[in-house]
Scaffold this active site. Structure first.
Site, PDB file in Angstrom:
ATOM      1  N   CYS A   1      39.796  43.571 -30.304  1.00 41.65           N
ATOM      2  CA  CYS A   1      38.914  42.411 -30.160  1.00 41.65           C
ATOM      3  C   CYS A   1      38.065  42.356 -31.428  1.00 41.65           C
ATOM      4  O   CYS A   1      38.615  42.348 -32.534  1.00 41.65           O
ATOM      5  CB  CYS A   1      38.083  42.499 -28.885  1.00 41.65           C
ATOM      6  SG  CYS A   1      37.220  44.062 -28.630  1.00 41.65           S
TER       7      CYS A   1
ATOM      8  N   TRP B   1      35.256  47.759 -28.547  1.00 35.19           N
ATOM      9  CA  TRP B   1      34.684  48.670 -27.539  1.00 35.19           C
ATOM     10  C   TRP B   1      34.321  47.970 -26.223  1.00 35.19           C
ATOM     11  O   TRP B   1      33.646  48.548 -25.380  1.00 35.19           O
ATOM     12  CB  TRP B   1      33.482  49.416 -28.105  1.00 35.19           C
ATOM     13  CG  TRP B   1      32.370  48.596 -28.705  1.00 35.19           C
ATOM     14  CD1 TRP B   1      32.007  47.331 -28.405  1.00 35.19           C
ATOM     15  CD2 TRP B   1      31.455  49.042 -29.712  1.00 35.19           C
ATOM     16  NE1 TRP B   1      30.933  46.940 -29.153  1.00 35.19           N
ATOM     17  CE2 TRP B   1      30.568  47.975 -29.973  1.00 35.19           C
ATOM     18  CE3 TRP B   1      31.291  50.234 -30.403  1.00 35.19           C
ATOM     19  CZ2 TRP B   1      29.538  48.072 -30.912  1.00 35.19           C
ATOM     20  CZ3 TRP B   1      30.265  50.328 -31.334  1.00 35.19           C
ATOM     21  CH2 TRP B   1      29.400  49.251 -31.586  1.00 35.19           C
ATOM     22  N   ASP B   2      34.770  46.726 -26.014  1.00 32.16           N
ATOM     23  CA  ASP B   2      34.576  46.043 -24.727  1.00 32.16           C
ATOM     24  C   ASP B   2      35.919  45.533 -24.184  1.00 32.16           C
ATOM     25  O   ASP B   2      36.473  46.115 -23.256  1.00 32.16           O
ATOM     26  CB  ASP B   2      33.591  44.877 -24.883  1.00 32.16           C
ATOM     27  CG  ASP B   2      32.165  45.343 -25.116  1.00 32.16           C
ATOM     28  OD1 ASP B   2      31.668  46.133 -24.305  1.00 32.16           O
ATOM     29  OD2 ASP B   2      31.552  44.912 -26.110  1.00 32.16           O
ATOM     30  N   ARG B   3      36.418  44.454 -24.758  1.00 39.33           N
ATOM     31  CA  ARG B   3      37.692  43.901 -24.303  1.00 39.33           C
ATOM     32  C   ARG B   3      38.857  44.838 -24.599  1.00 39.33           C
ATOM     33  O   ARG B   3      39.810  44.940 -23.814  1.00 39.33           O
ATOM     34  CB  ARG B   3      37.935  42.540 -24.959  1.00 39.33           C
ATOM     35  CG  ARG B   3      37.030  41.440 -24.459  1.00 39.33           C
ATOM     36  CD  ARG B   3      37.067  40.208 -25.357  1.00 39.33           C
ATOM     37  NE  ARG B   3      36.317  40.392 -26.590  1.00 39.33           N
ATOM     38  CZ  ARG B   3      36.094  39.434 -27.485  1.00 39.33           C
ATOM     39  NH1 ARG B   3      36.599  38.227 -27.277  1.00 39.33           N
ATOM     40  NH2 ARG B   3      35.391  39.671 -28.576  1.00 39.33           N
TER      41      ARG B   3
ATOM     42  N   ARG C   1      25.149  47.265 -21.932  1.00 46.63           N
ATOM     43  CA  ARG C   1      25.835  46.290 -21.072  1.00 46.63           C
ATOM     44  C   ARG C   1      25.209  46.237 -19.680  1.00 46.63           C
ATOM     45  O   ARG C   1      25.074  45.148 -19.100  1.00 46.63           O
ATOM     46  CB  ARG C   1      27.334  46.626 -20.966  1.00 46.63           C
ATOM     47  CG  ARG C   1      28.070  46.676 -22.313  1.00 46.63           C
ATOM     48  CD  ARG C   1      27.949  45.360 -23.080  1.00 46.63           C
ATOM     49  NE  ARG C   1      28.717  45.405 -24.326  1.00 46.63           N
ATOM     50  CZ  ARG C   1      28.180  45.376 -25.522  1.00 46.63           C
ATOM     51  NH1 ARG C   1      26.863  45.299 -25.677  1.00 46.63           N
ATOM     52  NH2 ARG C   1      28.943  45.402 -26.604  1.00 46.63           N
TER      53      ARG C   1
END
Length: 598
Positions: free
Chosen positions: A330, A334-336, A382
């Site tokens: 992404c 480090w998220d998607r 988050r």
């Protein structure tokens, strides 16, 4: 002990159903989640506060990898290569089982791999280089950030602040810049040729052919400046020899809406008309024919359908007959990126194709620790913003239990004998409302539990089949678009309007419990009480895949409830200006993330 209990539970579903006990947990999973929700992992802080906990986590990951693979470790001591990658980067060489060890032989020399990593790291955002993390049929499934732009190459310190949105780690990577990096940057004319050239060499060395880009932008823009790029808009067409797939997927901010809707992903559709969204879905035609998916409708999909279809695409790529590897990225990676890396790992494991000796609790520990924690997911940040993409990942396992997500090349449905009795899906759609099943699903107006009959084992393994209203127009639309899978019913269910959401009891209870984690222990096993409810085992026969994924999800929900819980988001400062000032204060270190929000 935990592994033995997990095996016993799998072997005796009947006794588990009657006992109603929560699933066995991996020793240390609670400690892992507590540490994860306390601070973001940084390689150079591994020996500092909480260092012993981090060392135990790292050691456990190496042990779990070693159960099934021979591997080498690429040292990243003190974050020398990348500040938010593991200190011990695992390179899986081949499977260690007698059956598989001679099937695929690694042609990669670790010393050369390390050299390419060091030379190529500046090509990617935050130095998050292409890193192999899963080995399947001799193919490397890799992860990374997107390509770095001028903004990062000529001033990572300033870039980190603007790009991170003022997070506490905005200046973390300044110390990562080496003399070699500075010398590389000084050559203006051929800078991109050099750094991206090394990146391409690394990709080729790992036999990566497919690059899947999850960005909804062509380039990431912060305050009017392009701070990152991507392969699909590389002006010199350096990545033309790779198969590029642009599969835009909402960023972590979108998962605030998921939380605000009481963790209901059904009916939650991303707004593709926002100004910054300029990356259309683009997949080569030859990769789409076998999937029977109408990709032109991707902007109409809800979060469930979009995630399912993208996962099907990724599974089809890694399960192809060639020996080509896959890169998923992404923006920062480090998220998607860990979302889909985790779903790939767990899906292939559920089919018995990778990590074959690991129990459900063990594979859960490995993917939480390695794919999320040690690769730098900012769970603390988050959670404080309500962007619960981490929770979504493991709760989503309930949507990929069917055989249509299996990488095993079996056509189970085609070989099934015809059913002698019972309802067909069309029969179900014709039922009157009062004749339909109980409201056991938070994501539908009504549902019907389908128990498998001996003559239909494998054809209906869903915990609940979502139904559309039985009006003639809706039935006609369903008949026109339905496939052999009951999942198509869920895809064609009309979305609830914003001003009228379902108001049945289970949803009301979920809303009341989501505001405070203190009620989870009281209502933990009550039907419909919370998104964290651990599914109760059913007496009906389940496929091995469904059983394994259900055990992983149950173990996660139990551990998450007892440690992190569903947290309320702290109120932001009044007004947009106040929020911006608060963000700035955190970015320059004048104020940390509020602890009372955690």
């Amino acid at each position: 002990m935990a592994g033995a209990r997990a095996a016993a539970a799998t072997a005796s579903a009947g006794s588990s159903a009657s006992s109603g006990n929560p699933p066995p947990q991996e020793p240390g999973l609670g400690e892992l989640l507590e540490e994860f929700s306390r601070t973001q992992y940084r390689a150079k802080d591994g020996s500092g506060t909480g260092g012993s906990k981090v060392e135990r986590i790292e050691k456990r990951c190496l042990e779990l990898f070693g159960r099934d693979y021979c591997f080498s470790v690429i040292p990243n001591t003190n974050g020398d290569i990348c500040g938010h990658y593991p200190r011990h980067i695992v390179f899986l060489e081949y499977e260690s089982s007698e059956k598989e060890k001679d099937t695929f032989e690694s042609t990669v020399q670790v010393s050369k791999l390390q050299d390419l990593i060091h030379r190529s790291k500046m090509a990617r955002c935050r130095g998050r280089f292409v890193c192999p993390v899963i080995l399947f049929k001799g193919k490397h499934i890799c992860r990374s950030a997107t390509l770095a732009g001028w903004g990062e190459l000529y001033g990572r310190s300033g870039y980190n602040y603007f790009f991170s949105g003022g997070a506490d780690d905005a200046w973390a990577d300044v110390e990562d810049v080496t003399e070699e990096d500075c010398a590389l940057r000084s050559g203006d004319t051929h800078l991109f040729d050099k750094v991206r050239g090394y990146d391409i060499k690394l990709l080729r060395y790992l036999s990566v052919k497919y690059i899947c880009d999850l960005m909804v932008e062509n380039k990431k823009v912060k305050f009017g400046m392009n701070v990152t790029s991507s392969e699909k808009v590389d002006k010199a067409q350096r990545y033309a020899d790779f198969t590029l797939l642009s599969i835009p997927y909402p960023g972590c901010e979108f998962f605030k809406e998921y939380k605000d809707r009481d963790y209901m992903a059904e009916g939650l559709i991303f707004n593709w008309k926002q100004d910054y969204v300029d990356a259309p879905l683009s997949i080569p035609d030859f990769l789409t024919h076998s999937l029977n998916i109408d990709w032109s409708q991707y902007q109409c999909w809800d979060l469930v359908q979009q995630t399912q279809n993208y996962l099907k695409l990724l599974l089809s790529l890694v399960n192809s007959d060639d020996d080509s590897g896959l890169l998923v990225h992404c923006i920062s990676g480090w998220d998607r990126t860990p979302l889909f890396i985790s779903l790939l790992r767990l899906s292939l494991w559920a089919d018995g194709l990778i990590h074959t000796s690991l129990k459900p609790a063990e594979i859960l520990y490995l993917t939480v620790a390695y794919d999320w924690f040690l690769f730098g997911h900012m769970l603390v940040d988050r959670l404080s913003k309500g962007e619960e993409i981490f929770f979504f990942c493991f709760n989503f396992l309930k949507h990929i239990t069917s055989e249509e997500f299996s990488a095993l090349k079996t056509q189970r449905r085609k070989s099934l004998p015809a059913r002698d009795g019972g309802f067909t899906l069309e029969d179900i759609c014709m039922l009157r409302r009062k004749d339909r099943g109980s409201t056991t699903s938070l994501g539908s107006d009504f549902s019907l539990v389908m128990e498998s009959s001996p003559g239909a084992t494998g054809s209906f393994t869903y915990e609940a089949v979502e139904l559309v209203p039985a009006g003639a127009p809706t039935q006609a639309a369903w008949r026109k678009s339905h496939s052999s899978s009951p999942q198509s019913v869920l895809w064609n269910r009309p979305q609830p309007s914003e001003d009228r959401l379902p108001s049945y009891q289970g949803l009301v209870e979920a809303r009341s419990s989501s505001s405070s984690s203190s009620n989870h222990s009281d209502n933990f096993f009550r039907m419909g009480s919370s998104p964290l409810e651990v599914p109760k085992p059913r007496l009906a026969a389940l496929s091995d895949r469904e059983t394994r994924l259900q055990e992983v999800r149950s173990a996660f929900l139990a551990a998450y409830s007892s440690t992190v819980g569903l947290r309320a988001v702290a109120p932001s400062p009044s007004g947009a200006i106040g929020g911006l000032l608060e963000q700035f204060a955190r970015g320059v270190g004048l104020r940390g993330i509020s602890s009372n929000a955690l």
